[in-house]
Design a protein around this motif. Sequence first.
Motif, PDB file in Angstrom:
ATOM      1  N   VAL A  47       0.732  -1.112   0.080  1.00 41.12           N
ATOM      2  CA  VAL A  47      -0.065  -0.143  -0.040  1.00 41.12           C
ATOM      3  C   VAL A  47       0.817   1.203  -0.049  1.00 41.12           C
ATOM      4  CG1 VAL A  47      -1.591   1.244   1.253  1.00 41.12           C
ATOM      5  CG2 VAL A  47      -1.843  -1.213   1.282  1.00 41.12           C
ATOM      6  N   PHE A  48       0.549   2.079  -0.937  1.00 41.85           N
ATOM      7  CA  PHE A  48       1.283   3.457  -0.980  1.00 41.85           C
ATOM      8  C   PHE A  48       0.480   4.543  -0.128  1.00 41.85           C
ATOM      9  CE2 PHE A  48       2.430   1.223  -4.643  1.00 41.85           C
ATOM     10  CZ  PHE A  48       3.931   1.278  -4.745  1.00 41.85           C
ATOM     11  N   HIS A  49       1.264   5.241   0.794  1.00 35.88           N
ATOM     12  CA  HIS A  49       0.324   6.174   1.624  1.00 35.88           C
ATOM     13  C   HIS A  49       0.500   7.668   0.912  1.00 35.88           C
ATOM     14  CE1 HIS A  49       0.878   3.334   5.107  1.00 35.88           C
ATOM     15  NE2 HIS A  49      -0.312   3.400   4.890  1.00 35.88           N
ATOM     16  N   ILE A  67      -1.631  12.250  -4.029  1.00 36.35           N
ATOM     17  CA  ILE A  67      -2.904  11.639  -3.170  1.00 36.35           C
ATOM     18  C   ILE A  67      -2.576  11.066  -1.826  1.00 36.35           C
ATOM     19  CG2 ILE A  67      -4.677   9.937  -3.305  1.00 36.35           C
ATOM     20  CD1 ILE A  67      -4.117   9.950  -6.366  1.00 36.35           C
ATOM     21  N   HIS A  68      -2.987  11.365  -0.768  1.00 37.15           N
ATOM     22  CA  HIS A  68      -2.671  10.914   0.590  1.00 37.15           C
ATOM     23  C   HIS A  68      -3.759   9.549   1.060  1.00 37.15           C
ATOM     24  CE1 HIS A  68      -1.139  14.922   0.293  1.00 37.15           C
ATOM     25  NE2 HIS A  68      -0.100  14.558   1.037  1.00 37.15           N
ATOM     26  N   VAL A  69      -3.198   8.593   1.822  1.00 35.60           N
ATOM     27  CA  VAL A  69      -4.151   7.729   2.331  1.00 35.60           C
ATOM     28  C   VAL A  69      -3.495   7.195   3.586  1.00 35.60           C
ATOM     29  CG1 VAL A  69      -4.713   5.154   2.025  1.00 35.60           C
ATOM     30  CG2 VAL A  69      -4.614   6.765  -0.069  1.00 35.60           C
ATOM     31  N   GLN A  70      -4.239   7.345   4.446  1.00 35.31           N
ATOM     32  CA  GLN A  70      -3.760   7.114   5.926  1.00 35.31           C
ATOM     33  C   GLN A  70      -5.000   6.457   6.787  1.00 35.31           C
ATOM     34  OE1 GLN A  70      -0.487   7.575   7.022  1.00 35.31           O
ATOM     35  NE2 GLN A  70      -1.280   6.090   8.666  1.00 35.31           N
ATOM     36  N   PRO A  71      -4.907   5.238   7.067  1.00 31.37           N
ATOM     37  CA  PRO A  71      -5.997   4.661   7.826  1.00 31.37           C
ATOM     38  C   PRO A  71      -5.906   5.270   9.315  1.00 31.37           C
ATOM     39  CG  PRO A  71      -3.982   3.159   7.997  1.00 31.37           C
ATOM     40  CD  PRO A  71      -3.638   4.336   7.125  1.00 31.37           C
ATOM     41  N   PRO A  72      -7.264   4.935   9.741  1.00 27.77           N
ATOM     42  CA  PRO A  72      -7.488   5.594  11.278  1.00 27.77           C
ATOM     43  C   PRO A  72      -6.474   5.051  12.060  1.00 27.77           C
ATOM     44  CG  PRO A  72      -9.732   4.937  10.206  1.00 27.77           C
ATOM     45  CD  PRO A  72      -8.533   4.464   9.213  1.00 27.77           C
ATOM     46  N   LYS A  82      -7.561   9.025  15.783  1.00 22.38           N
ATOM     47  CA  LYS A  82      -7.169   9.810  14.630  1.00 22.38           C
ATOM     48  C   LYS A  82      -7.683   9.576  13.576  1.00 22.38           C
ATOM     49  CE  LYS A  82      -3.466  12.098  12.353  1.00 22.38           C
ATOM     50  NZ  LYS A  82      -1.942  11.906  11.985  1.00 22.38           N
ATOM     51  N   SER A  83      -8.485  10.479  12.997  1.00 28.76           N
ATOM     52  CA  SER A  83      -9.150  10.035  11.905  1.00 28.76           C
ATOM     53  C   SER A  83      -8.230   9.587  10.634  1.00 28.76           C
ATOM     54  CB  SER A  83     -10.090  11.247  11.400  1.00 28.76           C
ATOM     55  OG  SER A  83     -11.054  11.468  12.146  1.00 28.76           O
ATOM     56  N   GLY A  84      -8.831   8.862   9.649  1.00 26.98           N
ATOM     57  CA  GLY A  84      -8.190   8.342   8.272  1.00 26.98           C
ATOM     58  C   GLY A  84      -8.260   9.242   7.291  1.00 26.98           C
ATOM     59  N   ARG A  85      -7.385   9.370   6.435  1.00 22.01           N
ATOM     60  CA  ARG A  85      -7.516  10.199   5.297  1.00 22.01           C
ATOM     61  C   ARG A  85      -7.473   9.472   4.093  1.00 22.01           C
ATOM     62  NH1 ARG A  85      -3.402  15.252   3.588  1.00 22.01           N
ATOM     63  NH2 ARG A  85      -4.479  15.686   1.540  1.00 22.01           N
ATOM     64  N   PHE A  86      -8.383   9.621   3.096  1.00 22.74           N
ATOM     65  CA  PHE A  86      -8.466   8.690   1.944  1.00 22.74           C
ATOM     66  C   PHE A  86      -9.063   9.653   0.906  1.00 22.74           C
ATOM     67  CE2 PHE A  86      -9.500   5.856   5.479  1.00 22.74           C
ATOM     68  CZ  PHE A  86      -8.359   4.730   5.164  1.00 22.74           C
ATOM     69  N   ASP A  87      -8.065  10.267   0.161  1.00 22.44           N
ATOM     70  CA  ASP A  87      -7.996  11.063  -0.927  1.00 22.44           C
ATOM     71  C   ASP A  87      -8.867  10.234  -2.296  1.00 22.44           C
ATOM     72  OD1 ASP A  87      -7.186  12.965   0.508  1.00 22.44           O
ATOM     73  OD2 ASP A  87      -5.191  13.245  -0.686  1.00 22.44           O
ATOM     74  N   THR A  88      -9.472  11.034  -3.221  1.00 17.45           N
ATOM     75  CA  THR A  88     -10.146  10.413  -4.212  1.00 17.45           C
ATOM     76  C   THR A  88      -9.083  10.897  -5.486  1.00 17.45           C
ATOM     77  OG1 THR A  88     -12.283  10.656  -3.113  1.00 17.45           O
ATOM     78  CG2 THR A  88     -12.277  10.323  -5.604  1.00 17.45           C
ATOM     79  N   ALA A  89      -9.217  10.030  -6.376  1.00 17.50           N
ATOM     80  CA  ALA A  89      -8.505  10.302  -7.650  1.00 17.50           C
ATOM     81  C   ALA A  89      -9.368   9.954  -8.761  1.00 17.50           C
ATOM     82  CB  ALA A  89      -7.120   9.938  -7.688  1.00 17.50           C
ATOM     83  N   LEU A  90      -9.239  10.365 -10.121  1.00 19.37           N
ATOM     84  CA  LEU A  90      -9.947  10.145 -11.070  1.00 19.37           C
ATOM     85  C   LEU A  90      -8.618   9.860 -12.211  1.00 19.37           C
ATOM     86  CD1 LEU A  90     -13.084  12.278 -11.487  1.00 19.37           C
ATOM     87  CD2 LEU A  90     -12.922   9.738 -10.862  1.00 19.37           C
TER      88      LEU A  90
END
Length: 109
Positions: A47-49, A67-72, A82-90
């Motif tokens: 997984v890439f963050h 794009i950033h991805v970080q699980p809670p 701590k809330s997670g962050r899941f950016d969206t990409a097209l």
Amino acid sequence: MPTHYGATYFVAALARFIVLYNNPHLSARDAEEKAMDIHLPFNTLSVFHRIKFWNEEVHGNETLDSIHVQPPNISADRTTTKSGRFDTALVQVKHFGRSDLGAGLEGMH
């Protein structure tokens, strides 16, 4: 572990994607049946963050977007989260043999 990223149905979704990618004209029911026969030869997935995008021909080495991805993150005593962050990409995918991708979200995944 799929639950860290909220991807509880990842394996089933990937199997359906593979079936529909190879057989785009299947009905939803037929795709679902064929997906049950897909065997994925791995138990883990890297997984890439953070993913950075740029077009070197147009912008040199300047990063255009990322794009950033970080699980809670749940503390060991489960008192703080701590809330997670899941950016969206097209992402536009060029289809071989097609010069026109049309308008809107056609060709986007």
